[in-house]
Design an enzyme around this catalytic site. Structure first.
Site, mmCIF file in Angstrom:
data_model
loop_
_atom_site.group_PDB
_atom_site.id
_atom_site.type_symbol
_atom_site.label_atom_id
_atom_site.label_comp_id
_atom_site.label_asym_id
_atom_site.label_seq_id
_atom_site.Cartn_x
_atom_site.Cartn_y
_atom_site.Cartn_z
ATOM 1 N N SER A 29 0.828 -1.219 0.000
ATOM 2 C CA SER A 29 0.000 0.000 0.000
ATOM 3 C C SER A 29 0.853 1.257 0.000
ATOM 4 O O SER A 29 1.710 1.429 0.873
ATOM 5 C CB SER A 29 -0.865 0.049 1.265
ATOM 6 N N HIS A 60 -3.741 -0.074 -4.249
ATOM 7 C CA HIS A 60 -3.092 -1.190 -4.946
ATOM 8 C C HIS A 60 -3.446 -1.088 -6.425
ATOM 9 O O HIS A 60 -4.616 -1.142 -6.802
ATOM 10 C CB HIS A 60 -3.586 -2.537 -4.390
ATOM 11 N N HIS A 82 -5.589 -10.098 -0.923
ATOM 12 C CA HIS A 82 -5.642 -10.499 0.483
ATOM 13 C C HIS A 82 -6.812 -11.465 0.629
ATOM 14 O O HIS A 82 -7.801 -11.366 -0.095
ATOM 15 C CB HIS A 82 -5.899 -9.272 1.384
ATOM 16 N N TYR A 84 -9.051 -11.405 2.790
ATOM 17 C CA TYR A 84 -10.310 -10.731 3.155
ATOM 18 C C TYR A 84 -11.078 -10.250 1.933
ATOM 19 O O TYR A 84 -12.252 -9.900 2.023
ATOM 20 C CB TYR A 84 -10.067 -9.586 4.153
ATOM 21 N N GLU A 85 -10.396 -10.215 0.762
ATOM 22 C CA GLU A 85 -11.108 -9.818 -0.461
ATOM 23 C C GLU A 85 -11.969 -10.970 -0.998
ATOM 24 O O GLU A 85 -12.733 -10.782 -1.939
ATOM 25 C CB GLU A 85 -10.110 -9.377 -1.533
ATOM 26 N N ALA A 112 2.553 -2.562 4.451
ATOM 27 C CA ALA A 112 2.251 -1.543 5.449
ATOM 28 C C ALA A 112 1.834 -2.298 6.708
ATOM 29 O O ALA A 112 1.121 -3.294 6.614
ATOM 30 C CB ALA A 112 1.119 -0.657 4.962
ATOM 31 N N MET A 210 -2.018 -7.410 7.341
ATOM 32 C CA MET A 210 -3.002 -8.334 6.759
ATOM 33 C C MET A 210 -2.500 -9.035 5.495
ATOM 34 O O MET A 210 -3.295 -9.584 4.743
ATOM 35 C CB MET A 210 -4.283 -7.569 6.414
ATOM 36 N N SER A 211 -1.192 -8.984 5.268
ATOM 37 C CA SER A 211 -0.700 -9.555 3.998
ATOM 38 C C SER A 211 0.548 -10.385 4.231
ATOM 39 O O SER A 211 0.762 -10.915 5.312
ATOM 40 C CB SER A 211 -0.390 -8.414 3.022
ATOM 41 N N ASN A 234 1.226 3.106 11.387
ATOM 42 C CA ASN A 234 0.419 3.503 12.563
ATOM 43 C C ASN A 234 0.870 2.704 13.776
ATOM 44 O O ASN A 234 1.502 1.649 13.630
ATOM 45 C CB ASN A 234 -1.074 3.228 12.302
ATOM 46 N N HIS A 246 -8.027 3.071 6.828
ATOM 47 C CA HIS A 246 -7.170 2.707 5.694
ATOM 48 C C HIS A 246 -6.520 3.954 5.104
ATOM 49 O O HIS A 246 -5.341 3.947 4.748
ATOM 50 C CB HIS A 246 -8.008 1.978 4.635
HETATM 51 N N1 HPA Z 1 -3.278 -3.728 11.585
HETATM 52 C C1 HPA Z 1 -3.399 -4.549 10.532
HETATM 53 N N2 HPA Z 1 -2.964 -4.235 9.324
HETATM 54 C C2 HPA Z 1 -2.371 -3.045 9.152
HETATM 55 C C3 HPA Z 1 -2.215 -2.134 10.213
HETATM 56 C C4 HPA Z 1 -2.697 -2.499 11.498
HETATM 57 O O1 HPA Z 1 -2.593 -1.751 12.481
HETATM 58 N N3 HPA Z 1 -1.588 -1.042 9.707
HETATM 59 C C5 HPA Z 1 -1.367 -1.281 8.380
HETATM 60 N N4 HPA Z 1 -1.834 -2.492 8.053
#
Ligand code: HPA
Length: 272
Positions: A29, A60, A82, A84-85, A112, A210-211, A234, A246
């Site tokens: 990302s 993406h 991913h 989740y998609e 990310a 998540m990847s 973050n 996001h």
């Molecule tokens: N959690 C899960 N996936 C993420 C995060 C997070 O805090 N930040 C960027 N991708």
């Protein structure tokens, strides 16, 4: 599955004959711009490549770019899918095995991630040393394809120790702080609860995302050497007053794209 990767490889080789990439780059990302540095680039939208699945996630791009990156023939995956998609492991197997069939030896993965440490704040980079798979899923479930690798294989050196050593010294030469740690991979699409983050920290995680883990599993199965860096976008849930979104992760991702690019270019100079 072999069939899909073979078809995709044949198509890509037709579009760029006599090009044999050595390095594969997965751009997470907000990091897609790195592909713009390829010289003599050929860009193929995933929608044109047989068997390739387009990402549905903002940030993406869903394109594969081939060209020279600082002297190394490289293939960039801009955009990943991913679980989740709603896709299954086949899509990941096709991406990664196509890279293998094209001739890739080293796979540099970026993503990310949220940080579980106040001293690895948003804007920093973390080299992944190991992972914990909390996705409850695995792309290799199903019949094994022995053309690519064995049914059972070890994950001790999933994140290549020699390549990690190289990247660590590159970061020092560049005077760029590179944290190191364990990546916890979750299914998403929602961010975690603060209780989950406290639990992950107790279990030894340093970052969460998540990847990546499905890609690493398929890559190691077929013998690719993997090196992975997280762009910390973050602090994880419950660690700051900010509400996780996001858009927020993309914003910080763009800010650190510059450092990630320096690191990748330095790595390329070092392995050339
Ligand atoms: N959690 C899960 N996936 C993420 C995060 C997070 O805090 N930040 C960027 N991708």
């Amino acid at each position: 599955m072999t069939e899909a990767a073979l078809k995709a490889t044949a198509f890509i080789q037709q579009q760029k004959p006599n090009f044999k990439p050595k390095l594969g780059l997965i751009l997470g990302s907000g990091l897609g711009d790195i592909a713009k540095s390829l010289s003599d680039a050929t860009v193929l939208p995933y929608s044109e490549i047989p068997g390739f699945t387009q990402s549905t996630v903002a940030g993406h791009n869903s394109a594969l770019s081939l060209g020279d990156l600082h002297g190394i023939p490289t293939v960039c995956l801009q955009g990943r899918i991913h679980y989740y998609e709603g896709f299954n492991g086949d899509a990941v197997k096709t991406y990664i095995r196509t890279l293998k069939l094209l001739g890739v030896d080293i796979l540099f993965i970026t993503n990310a991630a949220g940080s579980l440490h106040q001293d690895n704040p948003p804007g920093s980079l973390m080299m992944i040393t190991d992972h914990i798979n909390f996705q409850g899923h695995n792309p290799l479930i199903g019949p094994n394809d022995t053309d690519f690798g064995p049914r059972f294989f070890g994950m001790e050196d999933a994140y290549d120790p020699e390549l990690r050593g190289i990247l660590e010294s590159v970061s020092k030469d560049l005077d760029l702080h590179l944290a190191q740690g364990v990546y916890a991979s979750v299914l998403g699409p929602m961010f975690e609860t603060p209780a989950e983050i406290r639990a992950f920290r107790l279990l030894g995680a340093d970052a969460v995302g998540m990847s990546t883990v499905p890609e690493v599993i398929v890559a190691r199965h077929c013998g690719l050497r993997v090196i992975t860096v997280s762009a910390i976008t973050n602090l994880a849930a419950g660690m700051s007053k900010e509400t996780l979104t996001h858009e927020g992760t993309l914003h910080h991702g763009e800010k650190i794209a510059h450092d990630m690019q320096r690191l990748i270019f330095g790595f390329i100079e070092a392995i050339r």
